[in-house]
Enzyme design. Sequence first.
Site, PDB file in Angstrom:
ATOM      1  N   GLY A 124      11.936   3.870 -11.707  1.00 46.88           N
ATOM      2  CA  GLY A 124      12.366   4.207 -10.126  1.00 46.88           C
ATOM      3  C   GLY A 124      12.754   2.915  -9.521  1.00 46.88           C
ATOM      4  O   GLY A 124      12.252   1.506 -10.202  1.00 46.88           O
TER       5      GLY A 124
ATOM      6  N   ASP B 242       5.294   3.867   5.205  1.00 48.87           N
ATOM      7  CA  ASP B 242       6.225   4.300   4.511  1.00 48.87           C
ATOM      8  C   ASP B 242       6.038   5.736   3.783  1.00 48.87           C
ATOM      9  O   ASP B 242       6.088   6.080   2.521  1.00 48.87           O
ATOM     10  CB  ASP B 242       6.809   3.206   3.635  1.00 48.87           C
ATOM     11  CG  ASP B 242       8.346   3.680   2.691  1.00 48.87           C
ATOM     12  OD1 ASP B 242       8.790   4.566   3.587  1.00 48.87           O
ATOM     13  OD2 ASP B 242       8.697   3.161   1.912  1.00 48.87           O
TER      14      ASP B 242
END
Length: 1002
Positions: free
Chosen positions: A697, A816
């Site tokens: 990622g 987030d």
Amino acid sequence: MKLLLLLLLLLLLHISHSFTVAKPITELHALLSLKSSFTIDEHSPLLTSWNLSTTFCSWTGVTCDVSLRHVTSLDLSGLNLSGTLSSDVAHLPLLQNLSLAANQISGPIPPQISNLYELRHLNLSNNVFNGSFPDELSSGLVNLRVLDLYNNNLTGDLPVSLTNLTQLRHLHLGGNYFSGKIPATYGTWPVLEYLAVSGNELTGKIPPEIGNLTTLRELYIGYYNAFENGLPPEIGNLSELVRFDAANCGLTGEIPPEIGKLQKLDTLFLQVNAFTGTITQELGLISSLKSMDLSNNMFTGEIPTSFSQLKNLTLLNLFRNKLYGAIPEFIGEMPELEVLQLWENNFTGSIPQKLGENGRLVILDLSSNKLTGTLPPNMCSGNRLMTLITLGNFLFGSIPDSLGKCESLTRIRMGENFLNGSIPKELFGLPKLSQVELQDNYLTGELPISGGGVSGDLGQISLSNNQLSGSLPAAIGNLSGVQKLLLDGNKFSGSIPPEIGRLQQLSKLDFSHNLFSGRIAPEISRCKLLTFVDLSRNELSGDIPNELTGMKILNYLNLSRNHLVGSIPVTIASMQSLTSVDFSYNNLSGLVPSTGQFSYFNYTSFVGNSHLCGPYLGPCGKGTHQSHVKPLSATTKLLLVLGLLFCSMVFAIVAIIKARSLRNASEAKAWRLTAFQRLDFTCDDVLDSLKEDNIIGKGGAGIVYKGTMPKGDLVAVKRLATMSHGSSHDHGFNAEIQTLGRIRHRHIVRLLGFCSNHETNLLVYEYMPNGSLGEVLHGKKGGHLHWNTRYKIALEAAKGLCYLHHDCSPLIVHRDVKSNNILLDSNFEAHVADFGLAKFLQDSGTSECMSAIAGSYGYIAPEYAYTLKVDEKSDVYSFGVVLLELITGKKPVGEFGDGVDIVQWVRSMTDSNKDCVLKVIDLRLSSVPVHEVTHVFYVALLCVEEQAVERPTMREVVQILTEIPKIPLSKQQAAESDVTEKAPAINESSPDSGSPPDLLSN
């Protein structure tokens, strides 16, 4: 002699070894081998019953023959098993039934199963088997009748060898990764009754040979497949077909007229394709049809006249096409019709006046057409009508009085028409009514709310822009459950009744553009959940009540264009939630406060009050207090500038020296591991993971690597984005990491340790094998993420965020929240991740630290644009977006056109009404408990409210999510039939379900 004895001994040993090797595996040992290959939940009956203290024929899931010596059936469905399937299962020679459905078993399907020659039924559905289908099974399982491999991870082409299984009656290959074309040989099974290849990645044309399956009763080919062209005319040869589902698979062209030969068909789902042309008249020849969904296509023309022969039709969905003309009168005469949805077409003319007279109508949605004429008088003659939507047409005339007696009615939306006359006097007394929208019409008369009972479920009343008049009755205080009361744009007069203060659930109140007079009722302040109040453009007089300043979560207050007098209460400055006010065009006087919230308001909020003074409004007159500050002299200003310049030079020199010293220190500093629990690895082991091949990622916060530690433990290593020397340790960075390392919660990704050399920071987390929710949901397997799993993920993620907001010390704002930051372990349990942007709350409850941008595009709360501040309610908004993703299956942005995000799209599709959730639900979901989806959608709408104070806390979100309303079984069955209408549903809780995902009608 000794040599002879030695040779004899060796011979005996060889014979003994040969017998040992050749000794067959017993069925007991085969079962024990099977058990050892599984990872078993501690509460599983396999742990308690599968032991040697009892005969294996009495073990859970095991059935033996009459001799109690041989296993004939092994059913381990739904036991939460993981691990792999042992090939020793092949040593159950008389096994006829093997079902391992609804577990988490992985790995390849053992080809040794082909030795089970007596096997009739093989169900491996709802697992995670991978690899290609073993062709050996097709040669050995000659007696197989049922093969169900639904919802696994199988790849490759559809197995052609399966056509060798001539006894096959039920074949389910849906919900996998099979690719390529449907083989033409799939038309050769002589007795096949059920075929499902839906939910794969199939392409090419549908082979005409499918028409040779003359014994077929159910055919499912839709969802995720992307076929070329349309349906082959040979489909009409399937004379025994009862259910045909080809929804959402890219079909084009016209429906072949040969489909009219399917005289036993009762369910036809062709929605969400690209069919064009007119709807073929031959569909009207299928008199057995009960459910027909042709919605979301590009059909043109009129409704075929042949549909008048569909006397058994209960569901007709034609919405979102390009159909035109009048709705035929025979539609109103269909004796069994329960669901009729024709919205978003171009229908004209009047609504059939006999519609509903059959006494069975439940859902009627004709919105967004060009219909004229009057409403049918007997739409609720059977007292079953629940949803009535005629929004956005050209209807005129009065609302039928019969609707005031329709006790089944829950939603009535008839706004944006030309309706006149009065509102039926009994309407607001209907016991199940939850929503009334009659805005933008020409209704007259008074508000028909009497002292009698009103529905406690009535949450929204929208009567805006009509010609209603009279005073508001005191009985308006009986609307105990109303959340939005919109009466703007009418001719209501008199005073605002004090009983309005009894509406404890009220969040939005709009009485603007009326003729209300007298003082503003101070009792309004008792509505503690109010966030929006608009009393503008009335004839109100008197002072602004001081009590209004006690409304702690009010966001919007508009009192403009009245006759208010006196001063603006100074205490309004302390209303921290207030972001918009308008006191303009009144007779207010005195000084406009300049402190607190008033510093955010501009002069347009106060214009039109000739006696107001203050910033932008001109100086105050004599006797009005105002501060006078002597301006600075030129000499003083020069000295200040020189002083600031000198301080800047000193600061720059010190910074350069400090940076050099830190650089030298970092070069001499070795890697340092800070462990937050006992670890069996070092920083060197972590560093070995930082390879390109291990990247799993990348994001704004850094790169994530998958690492395998010396003892085989898997970890996720996050390498934070490069910072200037030492900057990563500014602002208490180390203290923040220490705090994160102490967090221990089941639904938060655990931070195991932290490696640092003052230049690079590596965060070591526990590894989550199923990746992120975003990857799963928006990838191809998202369609196999069942509703039960989606709900579980939503609740678990909510619990994780709730811990951060309310139980962690110090309290943490995530900043987030998004689907990619909700990670899934091997059991698809949710864990909140990535605190790279998190900041800690101070005792005041607000975040004082800011990053460049807090959050990800599509998830950012609207108030961030003008406050540049984030708090817990910002996280709540982002979590609401995640809930909408789970419900709709869509990404937050990029799927709705330029500048439109998922929140705006959902609002436009549903008008922010939870009962419209079926218009936006993920088409990949199988039939679901509608009341549960509606409830979760309601929570999502609460979370994404535009005004932050209207949003619940995460603790409240968890509580609401866990309190899904239960409905009686009879009502649940009715609701499911109302929505899916005998669709080929799959019961997620049933391990043996063989049907593919069906499509909810809305």
